[in-house]
Design a protein around this motif. Structure first.
Motif, PDB file in Angstrom:
ATOM      1  N   LEU A  34     -17.200 -12.364  -3.953  1.00 57.91           N
ATOM      2  CA  LEU A  34     -17.403 -13.253  -5.093  1.00 57.91           C
ATOM      3  C   LEU A  34     -16.412 -14.497  -5.070  1.00 57.91           C
ATOM      4  O   LEU A  34     -17.066 -15.571  -5.191  1.00 57.91           O
ATOM      5  CB  LEU A  34     -17.099 -12.323  -6.290  1.00 57.91           C
ATOM      6  CG  LEU A  34     -17.596 -13.185  -7.694  1.00 57.91           C
ATOM      7  CD1 LEU A  34     -18.787 -13.813  -7.715  1.00 57.91           C
ATOM      8  CD2 LEU A  34     -16.979 -12.309  -9.003  1.00 57.91           C
ATOM      9  N   ALA A  35     -15.296 -14.098  -4.629  1.00 58.67           N
ATOM     10  CA  ALA A  35     -14.458 -15.277  -4.659  1.00 58.67           C
ATOM     11  C   ALA A  35     -14.586 -16.386  -3.280  1.00 58.67           C
ATOM     12  O   ALA A  35     -14.728 -17.488  -3.526  1.00 58.67           O
ATOM     13  CB  ALA A  35     -13.055 -14.825  -4.438  1.00 58.67           C
ATOM     14  N   PHE A  42     -17.725 -24.357  -4.975  1.00 61.67           N
ATOM     15  CA  PHE A  42     -16.713 -25.269  -5.710  1.00 61.67           C
ATOM     16  C   PHE A  42     -15.754 -26.096  -5.002  1.00 61.67           C
ATOM     17  O   PHE A  42     -14.898 -26.670  -5.302  1.00 61.67           O
ATOM     18  CB  PHE A  42     -15.991 -24.645  -6.839  1.00 61.67           C
ATOM     19  CG  PHE A  42     -16.883 -23.996  -7.993  1.00 61.67           C
ATOM     20  CD1 PHE A  42     -17.514 -24.812  -8.858  1.00 61.67           C
ATOM     21  CD2 PHE A  42     -17.080 -22.664  -8.124  1.00 61.67           C
ATOM     22  CE1 PHE A  42     -18.616 -24.352  -9.995  1.00 61.67           C
ATOM     23  CE2 PHE A  42     -17.799 -22.328  -9.112  1.00 61.67           C
ATOM     24  CZ  PHE A  42     -18.783 -23.193  -9.958  1.00 61.67           C
ATOM     25  N   SER A  43     -15.614 -25.482  -3.307  1.00 64.90           N
ATOM     26  CA  SER A  43     -14.970 -26.409  -2.583  1.00 64.90           C
ATOM     27  C   SER A  43     -13.389 -26.117  -3.012  1.00 64.90           C
ATOM     28  O   SER A  43     -12.601 -26.860  -2.782  1.00 64.90           O
ATOM     29  CB  SER A  43     -15.241 -27.492  -2.263  1.00 64.90           C
ATOM     30  OG  SER A  43     -16.460 -27.732  -1.881  1.00 64.90           O
ATOM     31  N   SER A  44     -13.029 -24.929  -3.442  1.00 60.43           N
ATOM     32  CA  SER A  44     -11.767 -24.153  -3.593  1.00 60.43           C
ATOM     33  C   SER A  44     -11.062 -23.422  -2.950  1.00 60.43           C
ATOM     34  O   SER A  44     -11.873 -22.712  -2.358  1.00 60.43           O
ATOM     35  CB  SER A  44     -11.897 -23.868  -5.351  1.00 60.43           C
ATOM     36  OG  SER A  44     -12.428 -25.046  -6.263  1.00 60.43           O
ATOM     37  N   PRO A  45      -9.682 -23.031  -2.968  1.00 60.23           N
ATOM     38  CA  PRO A  45      -9.120 -22.228  -2.188  1.00 60.23           C
ATOM     39  C   PRO A  45      -9.596 -20.885  -2.745  1.00 60.23           C
ATOM     40  O   PRO A  45      -9.598 -20.673  -3.642  1.00 60.23           O
ATOM     41  CB  PRO A  45      -7.724 -22.544  -2.357  1.00 60.23           C
ATOM     42  CG  PRO A  45      -7.725 -23.982  -2.897  1.00 60.23           C
ATOM     43  CD  PRO A  45      -8.821 -24.104  -3.624  1.00 60.23           C
ATOM     44  N   PHE A  46      -9.836 -20.150  -1.540  1.00 60.43           N
ATOM     45  CA  PHE A  46     -10.162 -18.719  -1.747  1.00 60.43           C
ATOM     46  C   PHE A  46      -8.935 -18.054  -2.447  1.00 60.43           C
ATOM     47  O   PHE A  46      -9.252 -16.992  -3.469  1.00 60.43           O
ATOM     48  CB  PHE A  46     -10.622 -17.998  -0.365  1.00 60.43           C
ATOM     49  CG  PHE A  46     -10.491 -16.408  -0.477  1.00 60.43           C
ATOM     50  CD1 PHE A  46     -11.648 -15.706  -1.170  1.00 60.43           C
ATOM     51  CD2 PHE A  46      -9.399 -15.779   0.068  1.00 60.43           C
ATOM     52  CE1 PHE A  46     -11.787 -14.535  -0.902  1.00 60.43           C
ATOM     53  CE2 PHE A  46      -9.405 -14.264  -0.014  1.00 60.43           C
ATOM     54  CZ  PHE A  46     -10.518 -13.815  -0.703  1.00 60.43           C
ATOM     55  N   SER A  47      -7.841 -18.031  -1.965  1.00 60.95           N
ATOM     56  CA  SER A  47      -6.708 -17.450  -2.464  1.00 60.95           C
ATOM     57  C   SER A  47      -6.419 -17.602  -4.171  1.00 60.95           C
ATOM     58  O   SER A  47      -6.215 -16.275  -4.692  1.00 60.95           O
ATOM     59  CB  SER A  47      -5.361 -17.976  -1.986  1.00 60.95           C
ATOM     60  OG  SER A  47      -5.293 -19.329  -2.017  1.00 60.95           O
ATOM     61  N   ILE A  48      -6.477 -18.716  -4.532  1.00 56.43           N
ATOM     62  CA  ILE A  48      -6.486 -18.978  -6.138  1.00 56.43           C
ATOM     63  C   ILE A  48      -7.700 -17.890  -6.819  1.00 56.43           C
ATOM     64  O   ILE A  48      -7.493 -17.487  -7.896  1.00 56.43           O
ATOM     65  CB  ILE A  48      -6.470 -20.481  -6.290  1.00 56.43           C
ATOM     66  CG1 ILE A  48      -5.154 -20.984  -5.595  1.00 56.43           C
ATOM     67  CG2 ILE A  48      -6.489 -20.651  -7.847  1.00 56.43           C
ATOM     68  CD1 ILE A  48      -4.911 -22.480  -5.754  1.00 56.43           C
ATOM     69  N   VAL A  53     -10.273 -13.970 -10.316  1.00 53.02           N
ATOM     70  CA  VAL A  53     -11.557 -13.202 -10.657  1.00 53.02           C
ATOM     71  C   VAL A  53     -11.069 -11.671 -10.643  1.00 53.02           C
ATOM     72  O   VAL A  53     -11.682 -11.113 -11.564  1.00 53.02           O
ATOM     73  CB  VAL A  53     -12.384 -13.180  -9.227  1.00 53.02           C
ATOM     74  CG1 VAL A  53     -13.296 -12.142  -9.159  1.00 53.02           C
ATOM     75  CG2 VAL A  53     -13.017 -14.664  -9.297  1.00 53.02           C
ATOM     76  N   ASN A  54      -9.797 -11.235 -10.225  1.00 50.94           N
ATOM     77  CA  ASN A  54      -9.703  -9.922 -10.391  1.00 50.94           C
ATOM     78  C   ASN A  54      -8.951  -9.648 -11.783  1.00 50.94           C
ATOM     79  O   ASN A  54      -8.721  -8.482 -12.076  1.00 50.94           O
ATOM     80  CB  ASN A  54      -8.456  -9.549  -9.182  1.00 50.94           C
ATOM     81  CG  ASN A  54      -9.147  -9.028  -8.004  1.00 50.94           C
ATOM     82  OD1 ASN A  54      -9.985  -7.820  -7.979  1.00 50.94           O
ATOM     83  ND2 ASN A  54      -9.318  -9.817  -7.057  1.00 50.94           N
ATOM     84  N   ILE A  55      -8.450 -10.393 -12.387  1.00 46.00           N
ATOM     85  CA  ILE A  55      -7.836 -10.324 -13.788  1.00 46.00           C
ATOM     86  C   ILE A  55      -8.501  -9.247 -14.640  1.00 46.00           C
ATOM     87  O   ILE A  55      -7.900  -8.391 -15.297  1.00 46.00           O
ATOM     88  CB  ILE A  55      -7.526 -11.656 -14.340  1.00 46.00           C
ATOM     89  CG1 ILE A  55      -6.428 -12.436 -13.459  1.00 46.00           C
ATOM     90  CG2 ILE A  55      -6.644 -11.577 -15.607  1.00 46.00           C
ATOM     91  CD1 ILE A  55      -6.016 -13.665 -14.200  1.00 46.00           C
ATOM     92  N   PRO A  56      -9.871  -9.576 -14.944  1.00 49.19           N
ATOM     93  CA  PRO A  56     -10.387  -8.875 -16.020  1.00 49.19           C
ATOM     94  C   PRO A  56     -10.577  -7.332 -15.398  1.00 49.19           C
ATOM     95  O   PRO A  56     -10.620  -6.367 -16.390  1.00 49.19           O
ATOM     96  CB  PRO A  56     -11.875  -9.062 -15.778  1.00 49.19           C
ATOM     97  CG  PRO A  56     -11.820 -10.537 -15.568  1.00 49.19           C
ATOM     98  CD  PRO A  56     -10.661 -10.506 -14.383  1.00 49.19           C
ATOM     99  N   LEU A  82      -1.587 -14.491  -1.053  1.00 46.36           N
ATOM    100  CA  LEU A  82      -0.700 -15.228  -0.115  1.00 46.36           C
ATOM    101  C   LEU A  82      -1.052 -15.161   1.317  1.00 46.36           C
ATOM    102  O   LEU A  82      -0.823 -16.269   1.831  1.00 46.36           O
ATOM    103  CB  LEU A  82       0.725 -14.414  -0.170  1.00 46.36           C
ATOM    104  CG  LEU A  82       1.696 -14.933   0.177  1.00 46.36           C
ATOM    105  CD1 LEU A  82       2.123 -16.243  -0.591  1.00 46.36           C
ATOM    106  CD2 LEU A  82       3.249 -14.149   0.087  1.00 46.36           C
ATOM    107  N   PHE A  83      -1.346 -14.192   1.954  1.00 46.40           N
ATOM    108  CA  PHE A  83      -1.679 -14.152   3.423  1.00 46.40           C
ATOM    109  C   PHE A  83      -2.905 -14.978   3.669  1.00 46.40           C
ATOM    110  O   PHE A  83      -3.021 -15.713   4.833  1.00 46.40           O
ATOM    111  CB  PHE A  83      -1.906 -12.725   3.762  1.00 46.40           C
ATOM    112  CG  PHE A  83      -0.596 -11.861   3.799  1.00 46.40           C
ATOM    113  CD1 PHE A  83       0.619 -12.428   3.717  1.00 46.40           C
ATOM    114  CD2 PHE A  83      -0.949 -10.373   3.861  1.00 46.40           C
ATOM    115  CE1 PHE A  83       1.654 -11.430   3.454  1.00 46.40           C
ATOM    116  CE2 PHE A  83       0.193  -9.622   4.105  1.00 46.40           C
ATOM    117  CZ  PHE A  83       1.433 -10.113   3.624  1.00 46.40           C
TER     118      PHE A  83
END
Length: 210
Positions: A34-35, A42-48, A53-56, A82-83
């Motif tokens: 999903l991430a 959205f052309s956004s960094p996967f890490s963020i 997405v995992n918070i819920p 981080l990795f």
């Protein structure tokens, strides 16, 4: 210490697998898929995105799996985020779709198996898969595949049909690896338990004879 190292190994393997999939422009399942899908959209960094997405799912984990498991999962997700940030500094390169699907699926499957075997996960569907396995003894590989398949189907808009099919191949391989590890662990437990019982019976017999 061995458990911590095994979890770290699992996270490193999953990170490598995610980076491979990213450079193949295909997705995987669960919150990682999903991430990846949202990062393409959205052309956004996967890490963020992966961390957010995992918070819920952490709320569900606390309620159903306990604080120990949840904290271990949060640490694993944070380390994976981080990795995978390393990918930002890697040179731009492309991995052939089908090679990426097979190798990425294999590596992520082994990594997740290491995490599952040591009481940790990477959130999302992983939490649900472990919960259903503990509560109803459902195969975590099967559960993972069902949820991963749903995620991949919804990602066809962003990656296209061919890459979508490659993504399905990737999650099929991933799920087979998890199922294989689960069955091996179960077989080992089945072999060890009778030996322990037999040893206990012999010991009692010797004591009774004396």
């Amino acid at each position: 210490m061995k458990k911590i190292l095994s979890i770290l190994l699992g996270i490193v393997l999953v990170s490598i697998g995610v980076i491979i999939l990213n450079h193949s422009q295909i997705v995987t399942g669960g919150t990682a898929g999903l991430a990846l899908n949202l990062s393409y959209l959205f052309s956004s960094p996967f890490s963020i995105i992966f961390f957010l997405v995992n918070i819920p799912f952490y709320i569900f984990s606390v309620m159903r799996m306990g604080w120990k498991f949840t904290l271990s999962t949060i640490c694993s997700v944070s380390l994976l985020s981080l990795f995978t940030m390393v990918n930002q500094w890697l040179p731009d390169f492309t991995i052939p779709i089908w090679l990426g699907a097979i190798s990425g699926g294999l590596i992520i499957g082994v990594g997740l198996s290491c995490l599952f075997a040591n009481g940790s996960s990477l959130g999302g569907a992983n939490i649900l898969a472990l919960f259903l396995h503990k509560r109803y003894n459902l195969n975590p590989g099967t559960t993972t595949f069902i949820f991963d398949f749903i995620i991949v189907i919804t990602s066809l808009y962003t990656v296209g049909i061919v890459k979508g099919l490659a993504s399905i191949l990737s999650i099929a391989i991933l799920s087979m690896v998890i199922s294989s590890f689960k069955n091996r662990i179960a077989d080992k437990e089945a072999v060890v338990e009778p030996k322990i019982k037999k040893k206990y019976v012999v010991k009692r017999g010797v004591t009774a004879t004396q």
